[in-house]
Write a protein that holds these residues in place. Structure first.
Motif, PDB file in Angstrom:
ATOM      1  N   PRO A  95       0.833  -1.201   0.000  1.00 31.44           N
ATOM      2  CA  PRO A  95       0.000   0.000   0.000  1.00 31.44           C
ATOM      3  C   PRO A  95       0.868   1.251   0.000  1.00 31.44           C
ATOM      4  CG  PRO A  95       0.058  -0.970   2.181  1.00 31.44           C
ATOM      5  CD  PRO A  95       0.778  -1.922   1.274  1.00 31.44           C
ATOM      6  N   MET A  96       0.292   2.353  -0.436  1.00 33.31           N
ATOM      7  CA  MET A  96       1.025   3.623  -0.434  1.00 33.31           C
ATOM      8  C   MET A  96       0.751   4.362   0.869  1.00 33.31           C
ATOM      9  SD  MET A  96      -1.299   5.904  -3.052  1.00 33.31           S
ATOM     10  CE  MET A  96      -3.077   6.062  -2.824  1.00 33.31           C
ATOM     11  N   ASP A  97       1.773   5.096   1.335  1.00 38.88           N
ATOM     12  CA  ASP A  97       1.572   5.986   2.474  1.00 38.88           C
ATOM     13  C   ASP A  97       0.705   7.163   2.035  1.00 38.88           C
ATOM     14  OD1 ASP A  97       3.142   4.384   4.096  1.00 38.88           O
ATOM     15  OD2 ASP A  97       4.979   5.479   3.614  1.00 38.88           O
ATOM     16  N   LEU A  98      -0.143   7.618   2.935  1.00 34.95           N
ATOM     17  CA  LEU A  98      -1.057   8.714   2.628  1.00 34.95           C
ATOM     18  C   LEU A  98      -0.639   9.964   3.376  1.00 34.95           C
ATOM     19  CD1 LEU A  98      -4.501   6.846   2.862  1.00 34.95           C
ATOM     20  CD2 LEU A  98      -3.063   7.197   0.839  1.00 34.95           C
ATOM     21  N   THR A  99      -0.725  11.095   2.724  1.00 31.26           N
ATOM     22  CA  THR A  99      -0.441  12.389   3.340  1.00 31.26           C
ATOM     23  C   THR A  99      -1.721  13.215   3.331  1.00 31.26           C
ATOM     24  OG1 THR A  99       1.856  12.362   2.627  1.00 31.26           O
ATOM     25  CG2 THR A  99       0.931  14.493   3.209  1.00 31.26           C
ATOM     26  N   ALA A 101      -4.280  12.804  14.382  1.00 34.58           N
ATOM     27  CA  ALA A 101      -2.814  12.725  14.462  1.00 34.58           C
ATOM     28  C   ALA A 101      -2.333  11.672  13.472  1.00 34.58           C
ATOM     29  CB  ALA A 101      -2.367  12.371  15.881  1.00 34.58           C
ATOM     30  N   SER A 102      -1.089  11.755  13.112  1.00 32.47           N
ATOM     31  CA  SER A 102      -0.511  10.749  12.222  1.00 32.47           C
ATOM     32  C   SER A 102      -0.553   9.386  12.894  1.00 32.47           C
ATOM     33  CB  SER A 102       0.927  11.124  11.869  1.00 32.47           C
ATOM     34  OG  SER A 102       0.979  12.361  11.194  1.00 32.47           O
ATOM     35  N   ARG A 103      -0.757   8.331  12.099  1.00 31.56           N
ATOM     36  CA  ARG A 103      -0.791   6.984  12.677  1.00 31.56           C
ATOM     37  C   ARG A 103      -0.508   5.949  11.610  1.00 31.56           C
ATOM     38  NH1 ARG A 103      -4.268   5.119  15.732  1.00 31.56           N
ATOM     39  NH2 ARG A 103      -5.313   6.985  16.535  1.00 31.56           N
ATOM     40  N   GLN A 144      -9.907 -18.317  -0.699  1.00 30.22           N
ATOM     41  CA  GLN A 144      -9.524 -19.638  -1.193  1.00 30.22           C
ATOM     42  C   GLN A 144      -8.775 -20.445  -0.148  1.00 30.22           C
ATOM     43  OE1 GLN A 144      -7.366 -18.563  -4.752  1.00 30.22           O
ATOM     44  NE2 GLN A 144      -9.193 -18.751  -6.030  1.00 30.22           N
ATOM     45  N   THR A 145      -7.873 -19.789   0.604  1.00 33.76           N
ATOM     46  CA  THR A 145      -7.043 -20.516   1.574  1.00 33.76           C
ATOM     47  C   THR A 145      -7.380 -20.192   3.018  1.00 33.76           C
ATOM     48  OG1 THR A 145      -5.328 -18.798   1.593  1.00 33.76           O
ATOM     49  CG2 THR A 145      -5.149 -20.519  -0.094  1.00 33.76           C
ATOM     50  N   GLY A 146      -8.118 -19.103   3.256  1.00 31.50           N
ATOM     51  CA  GLY A 146      -8.377 -18.673   4.618  1.00 31.50           C
ATOM     52  C   GLY A 146      -7.221 -17.913   5.230  1.00 31.50           C
ATOM     53  N   CYS A 147      -6.137 -17.718   4.484  1.00 30.56           N
ATOM     54  CA  CYS A 147      -4.975 -17.011   5.019  1.00 30.56           C
ATOM     55  C   CYS A 147      -5.245 -15.518   5.112  1.00 30.56           C
ATOM     56  CB  CYS A 147      -3.745 -17.258   4.142  1.00 30.56           C
ATOM     57  SG  CYS A 147      -3.126 -18.956   4.230  1.00 30.56           S
ATOM     58  N   VAL A 148      -4.583 -14.891   6.092  1.00 32.93           N
ATOM     59  CA  VAL A 148      -4.701 -13.448   6.294  1.00 32.93           C
ATOM     60  C   VAL A 148      -3.306 -12.836   6.203  1.00 32.93           C
ATOM     61  CG1 VAL A 148      -5.336 -11.626   7.913  1.00 32.93           C
ATOM     62  CG2 VAL A 148      -6.749 -13.667   7.732  1.00 32.93           C
ATOM     63  N   TYR A 149      -3.188 -11.805   5.395  1.00 34.00           N
ATOM     64  CA  TYR A 149      -1.920 -11.097   5.214  1.00 34.00           C
ATOM     65  C   TYR A 149      -2.117  -9.658   5.680  1.00 34.00           C
ATOM     66  CZ  TYR A 149      -1.374 -15.125   2.158  1.00 34.00           C
ATOM     67  OH  TYR A 149      -1.337 -16.407   1.658  1.00 34.00           O
ATOM     68  N   VAL A 150      -1.164  -9.153   6.439  1.00 33.80           N
ATOM     69  CA  VAL A 150      -1.281  -7.806   7.005  1.00 33.80           C
ATOM     70  C   VAL A 150      -0.211  -6.913   6.397  1.00 33.80           C
ATOM     71  CG1 VAL A 150      -1.220  -6.419   9.109  1.00 33.80           C
ATOM     72  CG2 VAL A 150      -2.248  -8.705   9.148  1.00 33.80           C
ATOM     73  N   LYS A 151      -0.659  -5.773   5.873  1.00 31.76           N
ATOM     74  CA  LYS A 151       0.267  -4.818   5.273  1.00 31.76           C
ATOM     75  C   LYS A 151       0.027  -3.436   5.909  1.00 31.76           C
ATOM     76  CE  LYS A 151       1.212  -6.977   0.825  1.00 31.76           C
ATOM     77  NZ  LYS A 151       2.674  -6.913   0.965  1.00 31.76           N
ATOM     78  N   PRO A 152       1.035  -2.890   6.601  1.00 31.77           N
ATOM     79  CA  PRO A 152       0.864  -1.572   7.235  1.00 31.77           C
ATOM     80  C   PRO A 152       1.220  -0.442   6.268  1.00 31.77           C
ATOM     81  CG  PRO A 152       2.966  -2.523   7.884  1.00 31.77           C
ATOM     82  CD  PRO A 152       2.305  -3.527   6.959  1.00 31.77           C
ATOM     83  N   PHE A 153       0.648   0.717   6.534  1.00 31.42           N
ATOM     84  CA  PHE A 153       1.057   1.925   5.818  1.00 31.42           C
ATOM     85  C   PHE A 153       0.849   3.137   6.728  1.00 31.42           C
ATOM     86  CE2 PHE A 153      -3.364   1.084   4.729  1.00 31.42           C
ATOM     87  CZ  PHE A 153      -3.992   2.317   4.818  1.00 31.42           C
ATOM     88  N   GLN A 154       1.550   4.216   6.429  1.00 28.56           N
ATOM     89  CA  GLN A 154       1.551   5.408   7.260  1.00 28.56           C
ATOM     90  C   GLN A 154       0.545   6.426   6.728  1.00 28.56           C
ATOM     91  OE1 GLN A 154       3.684   6.113  10.034  1.00 28.56           O
ATOM     92  NE2 GLN A 154       2.379   7.921  10.307  1.00 28.56           N
ATOM     93  N   VAL A 155      -0.228   6.972   7.638  1.00 24.56           N
ATOM     94  CA  VAL A 155      -1.066   8.133   7.311  1.00 24.56           C
ATOM     95  C   VAL A 155      -0.480   9.321   8.059  1.00 24.56           C
ATOM     96  CG1 VAL A 155      -3.361   9.156   7.341  1.00 24.56           C
ATOM     97  CG2 VAL A 155      -3.102   6.695   6.989  1.00 24.56           C
ATOM     98  N   THR A 156       0.057  10.296   7.320  1.00 23.41           N
ATOM     99  CA  THR A 156       0.752  11.437   7.914  1.00 23.41           C
ATOM    100  C   THR A 156      -0.115  12.687   7.799  1.00 23.41           C
ATOM    101  OG1 THR A 156       2.901  10.505   7.333  1.00 23.41           O
ATOM    102  CG2 THR A 156       2.832  12.870   7.820  1.00 23.41           C
ATOM    103  N   LEU A 157      -0.338  13.348   8.933  1.00 18.12           N
ATOM    104  CA  LEU A 157      -1.056  14.619   8.940  1.00 18.12           C
ATOM    105  C   LEU A 157      -0.046  15.759   8.899  1.00 18.12           C
ATOM    106  CD1 LEU A 157      -3.996  14.285  11.496  1.00 18.12           C
ATOM    107  CD2 LEU A 157      -3.970  13.837   9.054  1.00 18.12           C
TER     108      LEU A 157
END
Length: 582
Positions: free
Chosen positions: A331-335, A393-395, A405-418
Motif C-alpha cells: 500500500p502507499m503511504d497517505l499524506t 494525528a498521524s498513525r 480460497q485458503t483462509g490465510c490473512v496477510y497484514v500490510k501496514p502503511f503510514q497516514v501522515t497529517l
C-alpha cells in the motif's frame, strides 16, 4: 491459519463402501499461510490384518461385478476343476500366500493346486459340516458348494449358464485393489435340473486386504439328491479351522439376494510412514503436526505385508500445504493536508485496488485496522468506513487481506501522515530590487516557499523568475506536498519596486562564514553596519544588536539547529542572507 479447510488426497470410497479398499487418504486441518506455522496431517487407511483368523459378517446384497463375461470352464464334463489359474497378485489364505487356484464347477475355489487335479474331478458328495479333516475338498472357499450340472443338457444356454472367472484391474479396482471373481451363473442343480430353479452365486477375492466375499443371487436345494446339501464358508488345508455364516454349514436351505464377507482379524499387517519429497520421515506420528518451511510434496505411505510380499499404497497431499503468497502490491503511504478543523478525513480505501494489483476482488476481503494484532486476528474492531476515516494525528494503519480460497490473512501496514495546518509565510510586503534579481532574492520567512501569480489559484513560478517593476508576487509555504491554504489570507503578497543604479550596500559587500555554522559565525562587511538581526523561518526576531561594525563575531550556540536569516542594516541599504545552524 484462520479457517479450517479439509482436503482429501485420494478418491473417496463412498461409492464403493460395500467392500473396504486398500487406499490411503490424507486430511489437513488447514493450509499454512507462512513458514513456521503448522498444520495437523491425518492419514486414514484400511488397517490390513493377518489371515490367521477371520470374522464372518452379513453385508447388503449389492453385486459390483458382472456374473458373466469371464473365462468359462469346459462344459463338456460335469463335476470338473478348471485348469490352474494364475493370480496376478498374492492372496493370503489362512496365513499362507497363494498365486494359483482351481475353480470347481460345483461352486467352490481351492488353493490346493497340488492336492486336486487341474481339469480333473471335482467332488460333489458331502454331508459333513466344517471344520472336518475328512471333508472331500479342503483349503477352499465354498460359495455355494453344491452339486450343480454344467453339461448341455440340462444347460440350455451355455453363453449365460456357465462357470466363469476373471480378474478386474481398472478404476477403483486397479492394483493394489484388484479382484478375482468366480461366477456360478444360472446353473441347474444335479438331478433336479431346472425343476427347482437355477443356482447363481459369486466368489470375490480382494487383493491386499485379503477379504473374501460370497454373493448369492439365488439358491434352492434339490432335496432328492444328497439331501439338498449346500455350504457357504472357508476352511483351512488341514480341515481343522473353518468359518461359516449362521445356518449355512451344510444342509438343505434356500437363499435369495444374500451376501457374506470373510474379513481377516489377525495381527495388523500395515505400517504407516510419512514422506517429504519422496524421502521417508522417521517416527512421524499420526496425526502429524507438520510445519513446512517451503512447499514440499507430503505423502502418507502404508505398507501392506502378505508373507514375503509387500504392497505400498500412498496418499499424497495434492495441494500446496504452504499457501503461495498472492501477488499483492504494497500500500502507499497517505499524506493529509490538515484544515483548521480538529479532525481530518483520510480515504484508506484508496489502497484497496493498489494492494490487489489486478487480482480478482471476489477472491479477497480487505479490512483496515488501527491495531496490528486485531488485523492479524481479523477481529471485529475494524474501521467501518475506510473511505471517510477521521483522525487527529498521524498513525499507522494495518490492511488485513483475507483470502477466501485458503483462509490465510496477510497484514500490510502503511503510514497516514497529517501535515499541520499551514499559515501564510511572512516578510515585507514591498521590497526593492535591482535589475537581474529573481524571486529567490526576495526576503520571505517560511518553509518550502513557492510562488504564484495570483492570491488564489494562478500559475506557479520558479524561484529563477526575474523580478519586474511594480509587480506583485504571491508566496505560500509548502510541507510534504501541502501548502498554506489557497485563500487570500494564506499567500503573502510581495510587491517589487525597481531601484535604479547600484545601491551602496549589497550582498556582495558582505561575507558570512562559516555557513553552515556550528556555534560562532564571523561577519565581514566592506561598509559600516549599524544593526544586525537573526530572524527565524516564522519571521520571529530572535537576536537584535545595534552596534556599528565592519567585522563581528556572533555566538549562535544557543540556537536550535535549523534555517535562519541574518539581516544587516547600513545607511545605504539592507542585506539579508540565509544561514544554516547545525
Amino acid at each position: 491459519m484462520k479457517k479450517i479447510v479439509v482436503f482429501v488426497a485420494l478418491l473417496s470410497q463412498v461409492a464403493f463402501a460395500q467392500t473396504p479398499l486398500a487406499t490411503v487418504t490424507v486430511e489437513s486441518t488447514g493450509v499454512v499461510c507462512s513458514p513456521g506455522q503448522c498444520t495437523a496431517l491425518t492419514a486414514t487407511y484400511f488397517d490390513g490384518k493377518a489371515t490367521t483368523s477371520y470374522t464372518v459378517s452379513s453385508i447388503p446384497y449389492a453385486p459390483t461385478f458382472p456374473f458373466t463375461g469371464g473365462t468359462t470352464i469346459n462344459a463338456n464334463a460335469d463335476d470338473t476343476w478348471s485348469s490352474a489359474v494364475n493370480l496376478p497378485f498374492s492372496f493370503s489364505f489362512f496365513n499362507t500366500n497363494y498365486t494359483q487356484i482351481l475353480v470347481g464347477s460345483n461352486g467352490l475355489i481351492t488353493f490346493g493346486t497340488g492336492t486336486y487335479l487341474p481339469n480333473g474331478f471335482c467332488d460333489w458328495n458331502f454331508s459333513q459340516t466344517i471344520p472336518n479333516a475328512t471333508f472331500p475338498v479342503k483349503n477352499a472357499i465354498y460359495g455355494v458348494y453344491q452339486d450343480t450340472n454344467i453339461s448341455s443338457p440340462p444347460v440350455t444356454n451355455p453363453l449365460l449358464q456357465n462357470v466363469n472367472y476373471y480378474v478386474l484391474d481398472s478404476g477403483v479396482n486397479a492394483a493394489p485393489n484388484r479382484v478375482f471373481v468366480a461366477n456360478f451363473n444360472e446353473l441347474p442343480a444335479f438331478s433336479c435340473d431346472a425343476a427347482n430353479g437355477l443356482q447363481t452365486s459369486q466368489i470375490v477375492l480382494h487383493e491386499t486386504t485379503n477379504i473374501i466375499e460370497v454373493i448369492i443371487n439365488k439358491r434352492t436345494p434339490c432335496t432328492t439328491w444328497i439331501s439338498g446339501n449346500g455350504l457357504v464358508g472357508i476352511q483351512n488345508s488341514a480341515g481343522t479351522l473353518a468359518y461359516v455364516p449362521p445356518g449355512r454349514n451344510t444342509g438343505s436351505w434356500s437363499a435369495t439376494n444374500e451376501a457374506w464377507r470373510f474379513s481377516p482379524t489377525g495381527a495388523s499387517t500395515t505400517q504407516l510412514n510419512w514422506q517429504i519429497n519422496g524421502v521417508f520421515v522417521n517416527a512421524a506420528p499420526n496425526p502429524w503436526n507438520y510445519c513446512p518451511q517451503e512447499n514440499e510434496q507430503v505423502a502418507a505411505v502404508v505398507a501392506y505385508t502378505n508373507g514375503t510380499q509387500t504392497n505400498y499404497i500412498s496418499g499424497t497431499v495434492g495441494y500446496p500445504l504452504l499457501a503461495p503468497m498472492p501477488a499483492f502490491s504494497d500500500p502507499m503511504d497517505l499524506t493529509i493536508c490538515s484544515t483548521e478543523n480538529p479532525m481530518q478525513v483520510a480515504d484508506l480505501s484508496a489502497n484497496t485496488s493498489l494492494i490487489l494489483n489486478n487480482l480478482s476482488p471476489g477472491d479477497f476481503e480487505i479490512r483496515y485496522y488501527e491495531n496490528a494484532e486485531d488485523a492479524g486476528n481479523l477481529t471485529n474492531n475494524y474501521i467501518q468506513t475506510p473511505s471517510a476515516y477521521e483522525l487527529d494525528a498521524s498513525r499507522i494503519i494495518y490492511a488485513a487481506i483475507e483470502s477466501y480460497q485458503t483462509g490465510c490473512v496477510y497484514v500490510k501496514p502503511f503510514q497516514v501522515t497529517l501535515i499541520p495546518f499551514l499559515t501564510s509565510p511572512t516578510g515585507p510586503g514591498t521590497q526593492n530590487f535591482t535589475a537581474g534579481q529573481t524571486l529567490a532574492d526576495l526576503t520571505v520567512f517560511g518553509t518550502g516557499i513557492v510562488w504564484y501569480t495570483a492570491p488564489i489559484g494562478g500559475t506557479s513560478l520558479p524561484n529563477t523568475t526575474p523580478l519586474t517593476d511594480n509587480n506583485t508576487y504571491f508566496a505560500a509555504q509548502s510541507v510534504g506536498g501541502c501548502e498554506s491554504r489557497n485563500t487570500l489570507t494564506n499567500r503573502l503578497a510581495v510587491t517589487t519596486l525597481l531601484v535604479l543604479g547600484t545601491p551602496t550596500f549589497s550582498a556582495n559587500m558582505v561575507k558570512i562564514k562559516p555557513n553552515p555554522v556550528l556555534d560562532v559565525v564571523q561577519i565581514e562587511s566592506s561598509v559600516l553596519v549599524d544593526k544586525f538581526q537573526v530572524i527565524g523561518l516564522d519571521g520571529r526576531e530572535i537576536v537584535t544588536e545595534s552596534v556599528p561594525f565592519t567585522s563581528a563575531t556572533i555566538d549562535l550556540s544557543n540556537l536550535n539547529s535549523g534555517v535562519y536569516f541574518i539581516t544587516l542594516s547600513a545607511k545605504t541599504g539592507k542585506v539579508t542572507q540565509k544561514i544554516i545552524k547545525k
